[in-house]
Structure formats: C-alpha cells, structure tokens
Design a protein around this motif. Structure first.
Motif, PDB file in Angstrom:
ATOM      1  N   SER A 334      60.989  59.029  74.535  1.00 40.67           N
ATOM      2  CA  SER A 334      60.565  59.025  75.946  1.00 40.67           C
ATOM      3  C   SER A 334      60.065  60.402  76.374  1.00 40.67           C
ATOM      4  N   LEU A 335      60.686  61.458  75.841  1.00 37.04           N
ATOM      5  CA  LEU A 335      60.305  62.820  76.218  1.00 37.04           C
ATOM      6  C   LEU A 335      58.991  63.254  75.586  1.00 37.04           C
ATOM      7  N   ARG A 336      58.594  62.588  74.518  1.00 35.11           N
ATOM      8  CA  ARG A 336      57.332  62.946  73.857  1.00 35.11           C
ATOM      9  C   ARG A 336      56.328  61.795  73.949  1.00 35.11           C
ATOM     10  N   HIS A 337      56.446  61.009  75.011  1.00 35.60           N
ATOM     11  CA  HIS A 337      55.583  59.836  75.176  1.00 35.60           C
ATOM     12  C   HIS A 337      54.101  60.218  75.132  1.00 35.60           C
ATOM     13  N   LYS A 338      53.715  61.243  75.848  1.00 40.92           N
ATOM     14  CA  LYS A 338      52.299  61.635  75.899  1.00 40.92           C
ATOM     15  C   LYS A 338      51.790  62.072  74.533  1.00 40.92           C
ATOM     16  N   GLU A 339      52.620  62.825  73.796  1.00 40.23           N
ATOM     17  CA  GLU A 339      52.201  63.270  72.465  1.00 40.23           C
ATOM     18  C   GLU A 339      51.978  62.078  71.534  1.00 40.23           C
ATOM     19  N   HIS A 340      52.854  61.096  71.625  1.00 35.59           N
ATOM     20  CA  HIS A 340      52.709  59.917  70.776  1.00 35.59           C
ATOM     21  C   HIS A 340      51.491  59.089  71.175  1.00 35.59           C
ATOM     22  N   ILE A 341      51.329  58.858  72.450  1.00 34.86           N
ATOM     23  CA  ILE A 341      50.194  58.059  72.923  1.00 34.86           C
ATOM     24  C   ILE A 341      48.874  58.685  72.490  1.00 34.86           C
ATOM     25  N   PRO A 416      65.382  68.044  72.003  1.00 30.52           N
ATOM     26  CA  PRO A 416      65.033  68.428  73.377  1.00 30.52           C
ATOM     27  C   PRO A 416      66.083  69.363  73.964  1.00 30.52           C
ATOM     28  N   THR A 417      65.715  70.024  75.043  1.00 29.81           N
ATOM     29  CA  THR A 417      66.702  70.844  75.756  1.00 29.81           C
ATOM     30  C   THR A 417      67.700  69.920  76.442  1.00 29.81           C
ATOM     31  N   LEU A 418      68.866  70.420  76.730  1.00 29.30           N
ATOM     32  CA  LEU A 418      69.899  69.609  77.383  1.00 29.30           C
ATOM     33  C   LEU A 418      69.438  69.135  78.753  1.00 29.30           C
ATOM     34  N   GLU A 419      68.696  70.008  79.456  1.00 27.71           N
ATOM     35  CA  GLU A 419      68.214  69.638  80.798  1.00 27.71           C
ATOM     36  C   GLU A 419      67.214  68.487  80.713  1.00 27.71           C
ATOM     37  N   ALA A 420      66.288  68.591  79.767  1.00 25.60           N
ATOM     38  CA  ALA A 420      65.284  67.544  79.615  1.00 25.60           C
ATOM     39  C   ALA A 420      65.928  66.231  79.183  1.00 25.60           C
ATOM     40  N   GLU A 421      66.920  66.340  78.326  1.00 25.98           N
ATOM     41  CA  GLU A 421      67.622  65.161  77.846  1.00 25.98           C
ATOM     42  C   GLU A 421      68.351  64.442  78.975  1.00 25.98           C
ATOM     43  N   ALA A 422      69.000  65.196  79.826  1.00 28.38           N
ATOM     44  CA  ALA A 422      69.730  64.615  80.953  1.00 28.38           C
ATOM     45  C   ALA A 422      68.778  63.949  81.942  1.00 28.38           C
ATOM     46  N   LEU A 423      67.636  64.598  82.188  1.00 27.88           N
ATOM     47  CA  LEU A 423      66.657  64.044  83.120  1.00 27.88           C
ATOM     48  C   LEU A 423      66.056  62.755  82.567  1.00 27.88           C
ATOM     49  N   ALA A 424      65.747  62.758  81.286  1.00 23.95           N
ATOM     50  CA  ALA A 424      65.158  61.572  80.668  1.00 23.95           C
ATOM     51  C   ALA A 424      66.121  60.406  80.685  1.00 23.95           C
ATOM     52  N   ALA A 425      67.411  60.670  80.486  1.00 26.63           N
ATOM     53  CA  ALA A 425      68.420  59.613  80.483  1.00 26.63           C
ATOM     54  C   ALA A 425      68.464  58.895  81.815  1.00 26.63           C
ATOM     55  N   GLN A 426      68.128  59.601  82.884  1.00 26.42           N
ATOM     56  CA  GLN A 426      68.134  58.987  84.216  1.00 26.42           C
ATOM     57  C   GLN A 426      66.869  58.177  84.477  1.00 26.42           C
TER      58      GLN A 426
END
Length: 432
Positions: A334-341, A416-426
C-alpha cells in the motif's frame, strides 16, 4: 484462475534427452482454425491458400512441410538454437537462429551472440552492436528433436545491461540472501486477446460490430461462445513440450480473450517462463494467421480488460502464522502503490477503472475473495491462516521480470518508517 496452491516438482529448468520424433506442431493442424476464419469472415489472405495447398500430397507446400518436419538427429549432432530477446518497446519479442555443434543441457554451455540494436530501437546506428547473454533454455516444439529455444537478456559490448534489460535487476533481487531464503513463489495469470488480421477486431466478433453482452463466454463452450480454442490448446501443449511450468488455461470474460497460467515458479524462473510462453503464443498465432494482442483494454466500453494477475507467496506466508506476514506485505504494498502502478504496464489506466473486476488505479485496497480490490486474499488462505496473495493490478502487457522483482523487493527487502507504517494501517481498506 489462481494456480499457486502446490509447489513445483521441479523449479529449475533441466533439459532432458529429447525424443527424435518430428516436431509436434505442423501447419496442417491449423487448417481447422484458418478455414473457420475464412468461412466466418471470408478473409482474403495467404493463409487461406496455404490450407488448400496442404490438401495435395504432391503439392509444393506439402514438400516444404516435409522438410520443416524432417528429423536430422540421426544424421548430425548439430542442433538449432533460437535466441530470443525483448525488443526496444519492452514488450515486442525478437529471435534469430544459430547452429550449435552438439546438444546442450544448460544455458551456460551456449555462446554469447550479438545483434543489430539499431534495428530494434535499442542502440544508435553508429554503435549498434548489442550482446545477447543466454539465460534459460527450453525445448523447441516447432523444430522438435534436440533443438532449443534460448531466453536471453541484452548488454552493451562493455557488459552493461541495456535499458530494456529488466531481467538483470530482477536476478540481483532474487539472488539477495534474504530473498532467496524466502523461496518466493509466483503464479502468473496471463490474459490475452486474439484479433482478426487486417481489421484488428477480436476473433469471433462481426467486423465493425459487437457480439452479445458478456456473460456466456467465460469458460464457455460452443461455436457462438468460444473463439480461438485451437490456438489456446495448441499453446498449452507447446508449453508442456517446451518445459514451461504451465498450470492451466481458460476462456475469458470477453469473447476472443483467453488466459493461461504459469506457476508456481520460484524467483527469476517466473519471468523466464512467461516470456518463453509469450514467444510460443506469438509463433502459434503467426502460423494460424491470427493477431495476438496484450493490450490491457483492447475494446473500449462495457468489456473486461486484460490483466496479468500475479499470485505471490514467501516461505513465511506459507508457514503457520503466515496470514500476519501476508497482512504486513499488503501494508508495504500500500505504501509503494504508485511505484508499482508505474511499473505494471502501459495503458493500465484504461483498465483499472474500478469496474469490470478491477480496483481504481488511484486507490489501494485489499480484501478477501474480492476481485474488485488491488490485492485479493483467498478464502482458503484466510481459513487456514497461511497461503498467498493475488496482486490484481498488473496489466496484460506487464514485464514479468519487473513485477516479480518488485513484489519481492517491496515485501522482503524494503522496510517503511514506523510513522508511515502506522499511517498506512489506518488508511488501507478491507473489502470482503
């Protein structure tokens, strides 16, 4: 459609001593395909006359066929190696033949070779030499005997991979100790569309017109529902003969559209087998006088597009507690969605609209048994608490080296960074 529920019995290609039988794919087998097309559309093409010429045992074409099917094994140790590589568009396939002094069992036994890169859009005219490195070999179903197909990647004379060589980076990813330890499996579902020659309109469709709405065609049977089965079946057998780890085929939702599945394959093998299977399909449609399209949305409107869904699992996903590993992998994706697309195929925005069993290209989502999500998890995986995920975003024209390498990199190597991971989980949604 997903075919990654059991391990491959042999995940490294090994060449065995070939039968001396003549090639199993002769043009006589295409008579039914081409004649059907001629009757249906009254197309004027050389294919039509080729079929009728084959009816004569003494005809010129028949004598050419005898030479094409001639088994030279009793008379020489020499074999023909068809070197195959990816051209300048990143999706077109090129090949040329050379004589090898004796049968080989591994690509490392084959010499490097060069080609004119200025004629494939891969080098300037004043410095046009590009070098082919043999990487994987398959039995040749067209020539039979000990003859082989050779999947190659391309380098400059100085040994640098050229820009269209995506295999090089994928091989680096899969050779990383962390990735290798996870034994990544891939099951790739290649959809494709068969087009009538000259008009570039799907096989079985009235020229300039449309068939009945989608519904009866998926896995259908019958003259009014299935168009191109001979090609799909011939390709299936050709793949098995070649040693490609093909696991199934089916007619798709849009008439004239088909799918084959390759896998489970380990690591770089996934890309090698898909590219070789695509080459076989190009050659078979060439013989049948039909055009192969990997366009992700060949017909605009209320018709399904063509994807290349990629089923994926690691050793940790397949073991007890694997569902939690899968969810962590989905979080990373989810955090690298743009890179994959951006790496999942040209024209994919025409396909990923949120309709026709796709998710919107702009929004990442995952769900259990939901084909309208970016990532689908099967009911069995949820029930057993381990298994695999299906990335439904890749387009039919994606590069399997890019997609498989990126999946392994994002889910195994990238943190991912912990902050990015927490945000993505939400943010990421679950659709059941």
């Amino acid at each position: 459609m997903a075919q990654i529920l059991a391990p491959s019995a042999q995940w490294q290609m090994r060449m065995t001593k070939s039968s001396t039988d003549a090639s199993p794919l002769t043009s006589k087998m295409w008579s039914s395909v081409v004649l059907k097309q001629n009757k249906r559309h009254a197309l004027k093409s050389s294919a039509k006359f080729r079929v009728f010429a084959l009816q004569s045992d003494n005809g010129t074409v028949n004598r050419v066929e005898q030479l094409l099917n001639l088994d030279v094994t009793p008379y020489t140790d020499k074999i023909i190696a068809e070197y195959i590589w990816i051209g300048g568009t990143g999706i077109d396939m090129r090949s040329k033949s050379r004589t090898i002094s004796k049968p080989v069992k591994d690509a490392s036994e084959l010499p490097k070779w060069n080609y004119d890169g200025s004629s494939t859009g891969q080098a300037p005219g004043e410095d046009s030499e590009v070098i082919l490195y043999p990487q994987a070999i398959f039995k040749d179903p067209f020539r039979g005997g000990n003859n082989i197909l050779v999947i190659c990647d391309a380098y400059t004379p100085a040994g640098e991979p050229i820009p269209t060589n995506k295999r090089h980076k994928a091989a680096q990813i899969f050779s990383d100790p962390k990735v290798a330890a996870q034994v990544p499996w891939f099951g790739i579902e290649q959809e494709y569309t068969l087009l009538q020659p000259n008009v570039n309109w799907p096989l079985g469709w009235p020229v300039g017109g449309y068939p009945g709405p989608q519904g009866p065609y998926y896995c259908g049977a019958g003259a009014e529902k299935s168009f191109g089965r001979d090609i799909s079946d011939a390709h299936y057998k050709a793949c098995l003969y070649a040693g490609i780890n093909i696991s199934g085929t089916n007619g798709e939702v849009m008439p004239g559209q088909w799918e084959f599945q390759v896998g489970p394959s380990v690591g770089i093998e996934g890309g090698d087998h898909i590219w070789c299977a695509r080459y076989l399909l190009e050659r078979i449609t060439e013989q049948a006088g039909v055009v192969l399209s990997l366009d992700p949305k060949p017909i605009e409107g209320d018709w399904n597009g063509a994807g290349c869904h990629t089923n994926y699992s690691t050793l940790s996903m397949r073991e007890e507690g694997g569902f939690e590993v899968i969810k962590k992998a989905i979080l990373n994706l989810s955090l690298r969605h743009k890179e994959h697309i951006s790496a999942y195929g040209e024209g994919n925005e025409r396909r990923l609209t949120g309709k026709h069993e796709t998710a919107s290209i702009d929004q990442f989502s995952w769900g259990v048994a939901n084909r309208g999500c970016s990532i689908r998890v099967g009911r069995d995986t949820e029930k057993e608490g381990k298994g695999y995920l299906e990335d439904r975003r890749p387009a039919s024209n994606m590069d399997p080296y890019v997609v498989t390498g990126l999946l392994a990199e994002t889910t195994i190597l990238w943190e991912p960074t912990l902050e990015a991971e927490a945000l993505a989980a939400q943010k990421i949604s679950l659709k059941v």
